[in-house]
Design a protein around this motif. Structure first.
Motif, mmCIF file in Angstrom:
data_model
loop_
_atom_site.group_PDB
_atom_site.id
_atom_site.type_symbol
_atom_site.label_atom_id
_atom_site.label_comp_id
_atom_site.label_asym_id
_atom_site.label_seq_id
_atom_site.Cartn_x
_atom_site.Cartn_y
_atom_site.Cartn_z
ATOM 1 N N VAL A 1 -5.268 8.649 3.139
ATOM 2 C CA VAL A 1 -4.679 7.306 3.176
ATOM 3 C C VAL A 1 -5.421 6.466 2.144
ATOM 4 O O VAL A 1 -6.653 6.437 2.135
ATOM 5 N N GLN A 2 -4.676 5.831 1.254
ATOM 6 C CA GLN A 2 -5.281 4.956 0.250
ATOM 7 C C GLN A 2 -4.772 3.541 0.475
ATOM 8 O O GLN A 2 -3.569 3.312 0.525
ATOM 9 N N LYS A 3 -5.694 2.579 0.608
ATOM 10 C CA LYS A 3 -5.267 1.192 0.816
ATOM 11 C C LYS A 3 -5.648 0.349 -0.400
ATOM 12 O O LYS A 3 -6.788 0.416 -0.870
ATOM 13 N N PHE A 4 -4.686 -0.411 -0.900
ATOM 14 C CA PHE A 4 -4.960 -1.290 -2.033
ATOM 15 C C PHE A 4 -4.879 -2.742 -1.582
ATOM 16 O O PHE A 4 -3.864 -3.173 -1.034
ATOM 17 N N GLY A 5 -5.956 -3.494 -1.802
ATOM 18 C CA GLY A 5 -6.018 -4.894 -1.401
ATOM 19 C C GLY A 5 -5.281 -5.790 -2.384
ATOM 20 O O GLY A 5 -4.791 -5.333 -3.428
ATOM 21 N N GLY A 6 -5.220 -7.065 -2.053
ATOM 22 C CA GLY A 6 -4.439 -8.044 -2.818
ATOM 23 C C GLY A 6 -4.729 -8.069 -4.311
ATOM 24 O O GLY A 6 -3.811 -8.009 -5.134
ATOM 25 N N THR A 7 -6.018 -8.122 -4.675
ATOM 26 C CA THR A 7 -6.332 -8.199 -6.110
ATOM 27 C C THR A 7 -5.998 -6.889 -6.816
ATOM 28 O O THR A 7 -5.777 -6.875 -8.022
ATOM 29 N N SER A 8 -5.938 -5.788 -6.075
ATOM 30 C CA SER A 8 -5.684 -4.488 -6.686
ATOM 31 C C SER A 8 -4.208 -4.266 -7.014
ATOM 32 O O SER A 8 -3.857 -3.262 -7.641
#
Ligand code: ADP
Ligand code: ASP
Ligand code: MG
Length: 600
Positions: free
Chosen positions: A5-12
Motif C-alpha cells: 500500500v502506497q499513500k501519497f499526502g497532499g503536497t505529493s
C-alpha cells in the motif's frame, strides 16, 4: 509477489507533475511484481480551502454537509492519479471510500472505521490493475459520506494494509522520514531509521504531525510495518515497527511540542471516592478531549486536579469544569489559557531518574518554569508558558543530543517482520460504540496491579525554575529509580511534587529529597498500589478514563494519583483498594481472570 500500500499526502500530489511522479512510483512497484494499492489525499491545500469556503456560508458548517464537501478533495486526486497511471501505460482504477465498502460510524468529521470490504479491491488487483483509493473518507450504515478527521488518509492507508495483509504500508510525504522532532521547528532535527509503534503513538499524539495517530493504532493492532519516506527521493525513510524491531539506542528517541494548550485546575476538591470520575464524566459528556491529567496528593481532606485541553476548547471546558466543581463541592477553578506542552519520548526511558533530572535541569538553567509534570512509561511531558514553548522544545532536543546519530543507521536496509496481531479483549467503551465491533474499537490488552512502590511527596516546593531539577539531581545520584512523576501547577509561591519509587528505596529517596530541600516537608506513603489499564486507542477513545474512574468509584475506591499516556492509564490507590480494584477493572474491561481462558 507481495502486496504494497502506497499513500501519497497532499503536497505529493499538489500538481500534475507530482501526480505523474507518484504514478511512476506505483508503476515501478507494479513492474517489480507487487500488487499495488495507492491511497491519495486531497491535493495541496484543497481541504483547508474547502473548509474556508464552507465557513463563508455557515460557521460552524453542518457536519454532514461539510463531509460531503471535503470528501471531494480526495475524489479529484484519485481520478487524476488513475488517469496518470493509465497514461503511463498501466491499467488502473480509482475508487471512493463508498465504492470499496469502507464503512464508518456516523460521527461526521471524526468518524471511525468499522469495516472495509476487500472483494472489489482484490478483484481489480487480480486483473492486473493498480488500485487507487480515496483516503480520509467512508460511508456510514446509511450511506452518508463521512470523513476520518484531519490527516485521516494515513489511517485509510494503514487500515487497508491491515485488511489486505499487505507486506508494508509506505507513507510518501514531504519529509524523508520521521525526525527526532519537527524539522521545521528545530532545523537540527535528525531522521530516525526506526521507531516503535508506542513511541510513534506518543509522539504523534504529543504533537508530531507527520502521522495521524489513529493510523499507528491500526498498525500496532494489526502488526503492519510502516515506511515513512519522501515522495521526492528514493532515500530510505523511517520504519515504524514493533518494539522488538525498533532501535534501542539512547534513552530518548524524540520530542514534540503542542503549542496551543490551556490548563484548568479544580481547587479544593474533596478527597473522596467518585469525585474525579464525576468531573471527567461531565467533561467527556461535553465531548471535550482532555490531554494531561494531574492530581495532587490530598492535604487536609482536599486535593487539586489539573488538566489540559486544546486552547480552542477552553471556553467550553471552563463552563463544564465550573458546573462540575460546584456539583462535587470543590472550592473553585483556576486556569491558564497560554500554555504549551513539551514532551520527550523514548522506549529506553522505562525508569526516569537521570532523564527527568536532565530535562528539568536544562529548563531550569534557561529560566523556564515548569507548571505541571506528567510521566508515563516512555514519556515525560511538562507544561510551560506558551512564550517559552519553542525554546523549551529546542532545549529538550539539545539536552539529549538528539541531533547526533545513535548508531542504529547500520541497519538502514532493515526488512521488517510482519507481526501477529497483539490484540486481545475488544471493547467498545465510548460514544463511538455500536452494536457490532468495529476495526477501530478500543482494545484493552491488560490490567495490572503493582504493589512494590512507595510514594514520596515534596510539599511546598518553591515555584521557581530549577526546583524539580534540584530534587531529581539528588534522587538520581542516590541511584533511586523513579517511575511516575506528577507535579501539579503551583498557585502562588509553592507547588507539590510527587513521585513513586521502589519501596526498598524509600529511605534513600526521602533522604535525598531532604538534602535537596532542607526546609522542605516530605511525606512518605508506602501503602500504595498502582493499577494500570493498557491497550490500543486509549486516548482517542475518551471513554477509557471515565470507565476506569467509574469502575473504581463504584467500589468506593479513592484515587490518589493519575498518569495517562497513549497506551496506558495508571492510577495510584492504597493497597487494599488495589487488590479489589484489579478485579473490578477486569470486569469493567471484559478481561478474563488470570488463568481463565480468554473470552476472545
Ligand atoms: P502529508 O500531507 O504528506 O500527510 P503532513 O503535512 O501531514 O504531510 O506531514 C508532514 C509534515 O509533518 C512535515 O512537513 C513536518 O513539518 C511535520 N512534522 C512534524 N513533526 C515531525 C517529525 N517528528 N518528523 C517529521 N516531520 C514532522
Ligand atoms: N485531506 C485530508 C486533510 O487535509 C486528509 C489527509 O490529508 O490526510 O486533512
Ligand atoms: Mg498527513
Amino acid at each position: 509477489m507481495g502486496l504494497l500500500v502506497q499513500k501519497f499526502g497532499g503536497t505529493s500530489v499538489a500538481d500534475s507533475n507530482k501526480v505523474l511522479a507518484a504514478a511512476r512510483r506505483a508503476i515501478r512497484a507494479h513492474h517489480a511484481g507487487d500488487k499495488v494499492v495507492v491511497v491519495v489525499s486531497a491535493r495541496g491545500h484543497t481541504t483547508d480551502e474547502l473548509i474556508d469556503l464552507a465557513k463563508e456560508i455557515s460557521d460552524p458548517p453542518p457536519a454532514r454537509e461539510l463531509d460531503m464537501l471535503i470528501s471531494t478533495g480526495e475524489q479529484v486526486s484519485v481520478a487524476l492519479m488513475a488517469m496518470a497511471v493509465q497514461a503511463l501505460g498501466v491499467p488502473a482504477i480509482s475508487f471512493t471510500g463508498a465504492q470499496i465498502g469502507l464503512v464508518t460510524d456516523s460521527f461526521h468529521t471524526r468518524a471511525r472505521i468499522r469495516e472495509i470490504a476487500t472483494d472489489r479491491i482484490l478483484q481489480a488487483l487480480d486483473s492486473g490493475q493498480i488500485v487507487i483509493v480515496a483516503g480520509f473518507q467512508g460511508i456510514d450504515a446509511n450511506a452518508n459520506i463521512t470523513t476520518l478527521g484531519r490527516g485521516g488518509s494515513d489511517t485509510t492507508a494503514v487500515a487497508l494494509a491491515a485488511v489486505l495483509d499487505a507486506d508494508a504500508c509506505e507513507i510518501y510525504t514531504d519529509v524523508d522520514g520521521v525526525y527526532t522532532t519537527d524539522p521545521r521547528v528545530v532545523p537540527e532535527a535528525r531522521k530516525l531509521d526506526r521507531i516503535s509503534y508506542d513511541e510513534m503513538l506518543e509522539l504523534a499524539s504529543l504533537g508530531a504531525g507527520v502521522m495521524h495517530s489513529r493510523s499507528i493504532e491500526f498498525a500496532k493492532k494489526y502488526g503492519v510495518p510502516i515506511h515513512v519516506r519522501s515522495s521526492f527521493s528514493d532515500a530510505n525513510g523511517t520504519w515504524i515497527v514493533g518494539e522488538a524491531d525498533a532501535s534501542h539506542a539512547g534513552s530518548v528517541t524524540g520530542c514534540a511540542l503542542v503549542k496551543d494548550e490551556a490548563r484548568i485546575t479544580v481547587l479544593g476538591v474533596p478527597d473522596r471516592p467518585g469525585v474525579v470520575h464525576e468531573l471527567f464524566r461531565r467533561i467527556a459528556q461535553a465531548k471535550i478531549v482532555v490531554d494531561m491529567i494531574v492530581q495532587n496528593v490530598a492535604l487536609h481532606g482536599t486535593t487539586e486536579v489539573s488538566f489540559t485541553v486544546a486552547a480552542d476548547d477552553l471556553t467550553q471546558a471552563l463552563e463544564v469544569a465550573d458546573t462540575a466543581a460546584r456539583a462535587i463541592g470543590a472550592a473553585g477553578i483556576d486556569h491558564d489559557p497560554q500554555v504549551s506542552k513539551v514532551s520527550i519520548v523514548g522506549q529506553g526511558m522505562r525508569v526516569h531518574t537521570g532523564v527527568a533530572f536532565s530535562l528539568f535541569k536544562a529548563l531550569g538553567a534557561a529560566g523556564i518554569n515548569i507548571d505541571m509534570i506528567t510521566t508515563s512509561e516512555i514519556k515525560i511531558s511538562v507544561l510551560v508558558a506558551r512564550i517559552s514553548g519553542v525554546q523549551a522544545l529546542r532545549i529538550a532536543h539539545k539536552t539529549f543530543s538528539l541531533e547526533q546519530a545513535s548508531g542504529d543507521s547500520a541497519h538502514a536496509q532493515f526488512k521488517p517482520r510482519h507481526l501477529a496481531s497483539p490484540a486481545r479483549g475488544q471493547v467498545t467503551t465510548d460514544e463511538h460504540a455500536a452494536a457490532s465491533p468495529g476495526m477501530e474499537d478500543l482494545v484493552i490488552t491488560d490490567v495490572e496491579l503493582d504493589t512494590t512502590q512507595a510514594r514520596i511527596t515534596v510539599l511546598n516546593l518553591p515555584n521557581t525554575p530549577g526546583q524539580s531539577a534540584h530534587v531529581f539531581e539528588r534522587i538520581s545520584s542516590a541511584g533511586v529509580f523513579v517511575d511516575m512523576i506528577v507535579q501539579n501547577t503551583g498557585r502562588g509561591d509553592n507547588t507539590n511534587l510527587s513521585f513513586t519509587v521502589p519501596r526498598t528505596q524509600t529511605t534513600q529517596a526521602a533522604e535525598a529529597v531532604l538534602q535537596a530541600v532542607p526546609h522542605g516537608q516530605v511525606v512518605v506513603d508506602d501503602d500504595l498500589a498502582k493499577l494500570s489499564v493498557t491497550g490500543v486507542g486509549m486516548r482517542t477513545h475518551t471513554g477509557v478514563a471515565t470507565r476506569m474512574f467509574g469502575a473504581l468509584a463504584d467500589r468506593n475506591i479513592n484515587i490518589a494519583m493519575i498518569s495517562t499516556s497513549e497506551v496506558r492509564l495508571n492510577v495510584i490507590t492504597n493497597q487494599d483498594a488495589g487488590h479489589s480494584g484489579i478485579a473490578c477493572l477486569r470486569q469493567a474491561f471484559h478481561l478474563p481472570e488470570p488463568g481463565q481462558a480468554q473470552s476472545k
